[in-house]
Every structure is written in structure tokens, then in C-alpha cells.
Design an enzyme around this catalytic site. Structure first.
Site, PDB file in Angstrom:
ATOM      1  N   GLU A 237     -11.304   3.600   4.915  1.00 36.23           N
ATOM      2  CA  GLU A 237     -10.940   4.468   6.042  1.00 36.23           C
ATOM      3  C   GLU A 237     -12.035   4.444   7.099  1.00 36.23           C
ATOM      4  O   GLU A 237     -11.754   4.418   8.296  1.00 36.23           O
ATOM      5  CB  GLU A 237     -10.680   5.898   5.570  1.00 36.23           C
ATOM      6  CG  GLU A 237      -9.447   6.076   4.715  1.00 36.23           C
ATOM      7  CD  GLU A 237      -8.127   5.970   5.485  1.00 36.23           C
ATOM      8  OE1 GLU A 237      -8.147   5.855   6.729  1.00 36.23           O
ATOM      9  OE2 GLU A 237      -7.081   6.005   4.826  1.00 36.23           O
TER      10      GLU A 237
ATOM     11  N   TRP B  68      -4.944  -0.071  10.445  1.00 33.67           N
ATOM     12  CA  TRP B  68      -4.914  -0.034   8.991  1.00 33.67           C
ATOM     13  C   TRP B  68      -4.406  -1.367   8.449  1.00 33.67           C
ATOM     14  O   TRP B  68      -4.842  -1.831   7.393  1.00 33.67           O
ATOM     15  CB  TRP B  68      -4.064   1.146   8.521  1.00 33.67           C
ATOM     16  CG  TRP B  68      -4.165   1.378   7.046  1.00 33.67           C
ATOM     17  CD1 TRP B  68      -3.133   1.355   6.146  1.00 33.67           C
ATOM     18  CD2 TRP B  68      -5.341   1.671   6.283  1.00 33.67           C
ATOM     19  NE1 TRP B  68      -3.610   1.613   4.877  1.00 33.67           N
ATOM     20  CE2 TRP B  68      -4.965   1.809   4.941  1.00 33.67           C
ATOM     21  CE3 TRP B  68      -6.682   1.817   6.614  1.00 33.67           C
ATOM     22  CZ2 TRP B  68      -5.874   2.084   3.925  1.00 33.67           C
ATOM     23  CZ3 TRP B  68      -7.590   2.101   5.594  1.00 33.67           C
ATOM     24  CH2 TRP B  68      -7.173   2.233   4.264  1.00 33.67           C
TER      25      TRP B  68
ATOM     26  N   TYR C 181       0.837  -1.196   0.000  1.00 34.58           N
ATOM     27  CA  TYR C 181       0.000   0.000   0.000  1.00 34.58           C
ATOM     28  C   TYR C 181       0.877   1.253   0.000  1.00 34.58           C
ATOM     29  O   TYR C 181       0.642   2.185  -0.778  1.00 34.58           O
ATOM     30  CB  TYR C 181      -0.935  -0.020   1.218  1.00 34.58           C
ATOM     31  CG  TYR C 181      -1.766   1.223   1.357  1.00 34.58           C
ATOM     32  CD1 TYR C 181      -2.821   1.478   0.486  1.00 34.58           C
ATOM     33  CD2 TYR C 181      -1.501   2.149   2.353  1.00 34.58           C
ATOM     34  CE1 TYR C 181      -3.587   2.624   0.605  1.00 34.58           C
ATOM     35  CE2 TYR C 181      -2.259   3.302   2.483  1.00 34.58           C
ATOM     36  CZ  TYR C 181      -3.304   3.532   1.604  1.00 34.58           C
ATOM     37  OH  TYR C 181      -4.054   4.675   1.725  1.00 34.58           O
TER      38      TYR C 181
END
Length: 192
Positions: A40, A48, A18
Site C-alpha cells: 500500500e 494498484w 487479488y
């Protein structure tokens, strides 16, 4: 690229991918912007890393985060998505995906694209904080507070200033790669 100098938060395989391929890279693709906004939102209260590990399952369960499809969902579709393996089992976050899809489509109709709406906040030019240390990265700032307030006014949910700050990083409106990270300059070169 020298992976040993990558931003220190990107430790796992998913985080590194990512970081290297998406984070802080200017995105003007509405589908990708909607997916990121929902990821999110699902991340709220979680890590995350967990979201990235479950990204594929979330995409499969939530119709590829296609806002045109999600906007028409009801409770039966939400329940089916929550029953899918690997998803975050949070009914409020699942309902939020539907609510946000409807608001997203309204922004597209008003602005022509969600990207045009989002990028107007920075006049089309990403903010580069030129951070030297991870500790200098804010959790939120004036920009994220203004965007958050406007999104809430438009009916979006799970869009507080901290979530929006992270979203703006992910969408490339903010470049918070450390200046020592090889991707900082690479991202700068991609900017308009």
C-alpha cells in the site's frame, strides 16, 4: 461464482485474483499484514494494478517483506533492492519499508502480534458498509483517520488516512465488496 458481477474495479488478471482471493478477506497473519502495508505504501501516487503486477519482484527484492530481516537493513541493502528488476525505484518508499519494519516489530512486542493490534480497532469484527455502488466507497473514514494517526505516532511512514483505508479493506477489517458482488456474502460468511 459469477465473475461478471465482480466489483467493477477488478479488471486485470492480477486485480481479479487479488479481489477474489484476498481483498476484504479477514487476515490475521502478521507476515501478510506487513506485506500488504508495504505494498500500500509503494502504491502511493501509482495504481494498484501496477503494484499487483510488480508484487513478485517487490517481494523478491525486499526479502519477502520479512520485518525481522528488513529491520536490520542499511543503505547498501536498500540500494541493492532498488537495483533489482521490476521494483518501484523510489528511495523514500524503500527506506520506509525499513522504518516500518522496525515499528512493526515494536507493535508485535507490545501487543503480542500486529494482528491483535490492528483488529482491536474494530473489536475483532469487520465493518461492512453494504455498498451498492462503487461511487459510495469512501477514500477514507473516521476509522482510517484514527488508525493512521496512531500508526504515525508509532513511527510508521506512508500511512495517511487514504492509504490506511485501502489497507483496512485489503486486510479484511472493512468489507467494501458491493452487495451485488458474489464475494460480498462469501466474505461475510468467513467473518468471526
Amino acid at each position: 461464482m459469477d465473475e461478471t458481477r465482480r466489483c467493477p474495479w477488478a479488471k486485470s488478471e492480477h486485480e481479479a485474483a487479488y479481489h477474489d482471493e484476498e481483498w476484504c478477506r479477514p487476515c490475521r497473519d502478521d507476515k501478510a499484514l506487513f506485506e500488504l502495508l508495504e505494498l500500500e505504501g509503494f502504491q502511493a501516487g501509482l495504481t494498484w494494478r501496477l503494484i499487483l503486477e510488480r508484487r513478485q519482484a517487490l517481494n523478491a527484492a525486499f526479502a519477502g517483506f520479512d520485518p525481522a530481516v528488513l529491520a536490520n537493513w542499511g543503505e547498501a541493502e536498500i540500494a541493492a533492492a532498488l537495483a533489482a528488476p521490476g521494483v518501484i525505484k523510489n528511495r523514500s518508499k524503500a527506506r520506509c519499508a525499513v522504518t516500518n519494519a522496525r515499528a512493526f516489530l515494536q507493535v508485535q512486542e507490545e501487543w503480542g502480534s500486529f494482528a491483535d493490534y490492528l483488529w482491536h480497532w474494530v473489536d475483532g469484527v469487520p465493518v461492512d458498509h453494504r455498498l451498492e455502488r462503487t461511487e459510495d466507497m469512501p477514500a477514507e473514514d473516521d476509522l482510517s483517520r484514527r488508525v493512521s494517526a496512531d500508526l504515525k505516532k508509532r513511527g510508521f511512514r506512508f500511512v495517511g488516512p487514504v492509504i490506511v483505508y485501502s489497507y483496512l479493506q485489503g486486510a479484511g477489517l472493512i468489507n467494501d465488496h458491493l452487495v451485488t458482488c458474489p464475494w460480498h456474502d462469501r466474505v461475510q460468511e468467513e467473518m468471526p
